[in-house]
Design an enzyme around this catalytic site. Structure first.
Site, mmCIF file in Angstrom:
data_model
loop_
_atom_site.group_PDB
_atom_site.id
_atom_site.type_symbol
_atom_site.label_atom_id
_atom_site.label_comp_id
_atom_site.label_asym_id
_atom_site.label_seq_id
_atom_site.Cartn_x
_atom_site.Cartn_y
_atom_site.Cartn_z
ATOM 1 N N HIS A 121 0.915 -0.926 -0.301
ATOM 2 C CA HIS A 121 0.009 -0.248 -0.176
ATOM 3 C C HIS A 121 1.049 0.989 0.256
ATOM 4 C CE1 HIS A 121 -3.122 2.819 2.098
ATOM 5 N NE2 HIS A 121 -4.217 1.883 1.377
ATOM 6 N N ASP A 198 3.220 -5.100 8.589
ATOM 7 C CA ASP A 198 1.406 -4.460 8.583
ATOM 8 C C ASP A 198 0.164 -5.232 8.539
ATOM 9 O OD1 ASP A 198 -0.749 -3.283 7.584
ATOM 10 O OD2 ASP A 198 0.272 -2.385 5.614
ATOM 11 N N GLN A 201 -4.767 -5.477 6.546
ATOM 12 C CA GLN A 201 -5.699 -6.729 5.753
ATOM 13 C C GLN A 201 -5.868 -7.535 6.136
ATOM 14 O OE1 GLN A 201 -8.389 -5.741 3.507
ATOM 15 N NE2 GLN A 201 -7.369 -4.131 4.133
ATOM 16 N N LYS A 224 -11.211 -1.091 10.341
ATOM 17 C CA LYS A 224 -11.022 -2.431 8.913
ATOM 18 C C LYS A 224 -11.196 -3.788 9.880
ATOM 19 C CE LYS A 224 -8.241 -0.372 5.663
ATOM 20 N NZ LYS A 224 -6.380 -0.689 5.025
ATOM 21 N N CYS A 362 -4.457 2.373 -3.959
ATOM 22 C CA CYS A 362 -3.251 2.818 -3.151
ATOM 23 C C CYS A 362 -2.160 1.930 -3.201
ATOM 24 C CB CYS A 362 -3.451 3.255 -1.784
ATOM 25 S SG CYS A 362 -4.744 4.023 -1.408
HETATM 26 C C1 LIG Z 1 -5.432 0.617 4.872
HETATM 27 C C2 LIG Z 1 -4.517 -0.448 4.607
HETATM 28 C C3 LIG Z 1 -3.948 1.172 5.751
HETATM 29 C C4 LIG Z 1 -4.017 2.549 5.792
HETATM 30 O O1 LIG Z 1 -4.674 1.740 6.904
HETATM 31 P P1 LIG Z 1 -5.080 3.298 7.800
HETATM 32 O O2 LIG Z 1 -6.380 2.865 8.566
HETATM 33 O O3 LIG Z 1 -5.808 3.713 6.666
HETATM 34 O O4 LIG Z 1 -4.397 4.322 8.426
HETATM 35 C C5 LIG Z 1 -1.896 -0.115 5.720
HETATM 36 N N1 LIG Z 1 -2.052 -1.175 4.822
HETATM 37 C C6 LIG Z 1 -2.798 -1.513 4.625
HETATM 38 C C7 LIG Z 1 -2.085 -3.503 4.016
HETATM 39 C C8 LIG Z 1 -4.066 -1.489 4.388
HETATM 40 O O5 LIG Z 1 -4.610 -2.082 4.171
#
Ligand SMILES: *Cc1c(COP(=O)(O)O)cnc(C)c1O
Length: 404
Positions: A121, A198, A201, A224, A362
């Site tokens: 992202h 990260d 997701q 999320k 993104c």
């Molecule tokens: C949504 C997302 C982000 C960003 O998250 P925010 O809540 O907008 O800070 C980063 N990495 C991944 C894989 C995402 O899906």
């Protein structure tokens, strides 16, 4: 067995209409919907005990502090962190990543290397580029194959004693690929590099165990996983959080302040300057409780069923191509209709009450890799149904007829 028809009653938004049609919400990878149980917690906070925390001796402040710290403990348990002070509550994934990237400024020198993946992202690429500019470190990228999977041979070839930090998402938001993070972490540690995963997701689908993973940092966003926007977490191993300097200066993060010298508070407060998103943190805890009450195994089983069904049904449409075809993926289907711009498909679907994402998600480097401007992305959650997938398939067929 998960009963989606029953679960849907928890989500007031799912019974609304959009453009005169029942809402079909398939943009869960961008943000999830919020159950009444979490909405109630937010209303309760502002109705009954809104106060600043960690400061007042008065009753409301103590109640708010207790609930906020209880939420931290809930989140600690969920991620299986060893200590509750290894859970830093932030504004979300993006802020958590920036906190770590900023912190590494003083730990890197020219010639050091940071490895990221081709599946990232934008929020995961830019902070590392900025860190490289500040320090003279070099960014290396793990490439992917046509299925949308990271190539582990190439990753191994990038690793060396110059590698100081490895950063990958657990699951790609654009393609749904589940990355082999256990392997990635093990190999990075073998060369002495730290690893940041990260989980933005993955957290809606998988319950991560940060101790079993032996990961150094793990980040996620509440919105999320059925929580509110503007709050998320940074998990860091105690030894790493102690090595990083504070991210922002302000109230709450200090121990003693004078104009000559300020000493910092201990963990987690060192990284929580200013008044935090108190209500959001408490609601984050409620969202974690809500998802655990449904159960992550049941969620995964059900979403895999939706993924298999959605994939099979969409592929019935001639000229439809799916991007991200790993056998190891979550309930995200990114696709295009031959010769038709994804934006046009998304616009027509919206007219039918169906919410999907269109664009580059993104993740421009992924779109460049496939040489496409973007995709239509349908991402399913445990409150979606096969009947909604049928509506999507009918909608895409209609859109194709109108646009070709
Ligand atoms: C949504 C997302 C982000 C960003 O998250 P925010 O809540 O907008 O800070 C980063 N990495 C991944 C894989 C995402 O899906």
């Amino acid at each position: 067995m998960l009963n989606a028809d029953h679960i849907r009653k928890d989500f007031p938004i799912l019974s609304r209409q959009v453009n005169g049609k029942p809402l079909v919400y398939f943009d869960n990878a961008a943000t999830s919907q919020t159950p009444q149980q979490v909405i109630d917690v937010i209303v309760d906070y502002y109705s009954n005990y809104n106060a600043n925390i960690h400061r007042g001796v008065h009753t409301l402040s103590q109640e708010a502090t207790d609930k906020y710290e209880a939420a931290r403990n809930t989140i600690q348990k969920h991620f299986n962190a060893k200590h509750n002070y290894e859970i830093i509550l932030t504004a979300g994934t993006t802020e958590s990543i920036n906190l770590v990237a900023q912190g590494f400024t003083s730990l890197l020198k020219e010639g050091d290397e940071i490895i990221v993946s081709a599946l990232e992202h934008h929020s995961n690429i830019v902070p590392w580029q900025m860190l490289c500019e500040r320090t003279g470190a070099v960014l290396k990228v793990i490439p992917m194959n046509l299925e949308g999977e990271l190539i582990m041979e190439a990753y191994n070839a990038l690793l060396s004693d110059r590698t100081k930090l490895v950063f990958v998402n657990h699951i790609s938001n654009a393609l749904g690929t589940i990355n082999p993070i256990e392997y990635i972490i093990e190999k990075a540690h073998a060369v002495g590099a730290a690893v940041l995963i990260d989980g933005a997701q993955s957290c809606p689908h998988i319950k991560p165990d940060v101790q079993a993973l032996d990961v150094d940092f793990y980040v996620a966003s509440a919105h999320k996983m059925c929580g509110p926007t503007g709050v998320g977490l940074l998990y860091g191993k105690e030894e790493w959080l102690n090595k990083l300097p504070p991210y922002q200066g302000g109230g709450e993060m200090i121990d003693q302040v004078s104009f000559e010298k300020t000493t910092y508070a201990g963990l987690p407060h060192k990284f929580e300057a200013g008044t935090p998103n108190i209500c959001g943190g408490i609601a984050f805890g409620a969202a974690v409780d809500y998802m655990n009450a449904i159960g992550f195994e049941a969620i995964a089983t059900y979403e895999n069923e939706l993924l298999a069904y959605g994939t099979q049904r969409l592929l019935e449409i001639e000229g439809l191509k799916i991007y991200g075809t790993s056998a190891n993926k979550t309930s995200v289907i990114s696709f295009n209709l031959e010769g038709i711009h994804p934006y046009d498909v998304g616009t027509l679907l919206d007219k039918m009450g169906i919410a999907v994402r269109t664009g580059h998600h993104c993740t421009q480097p992924i779109m460049d890799f496939f040489k496409i401007p973007g995709t239509v992305r349908a991402s399913f959650s445990f409150y979606n149904t096969k009947a909604e997938i049928d509506a999507l398939v009918e909608g895409v067929k209609k859109a194709k007829m109108m646009l070709s």
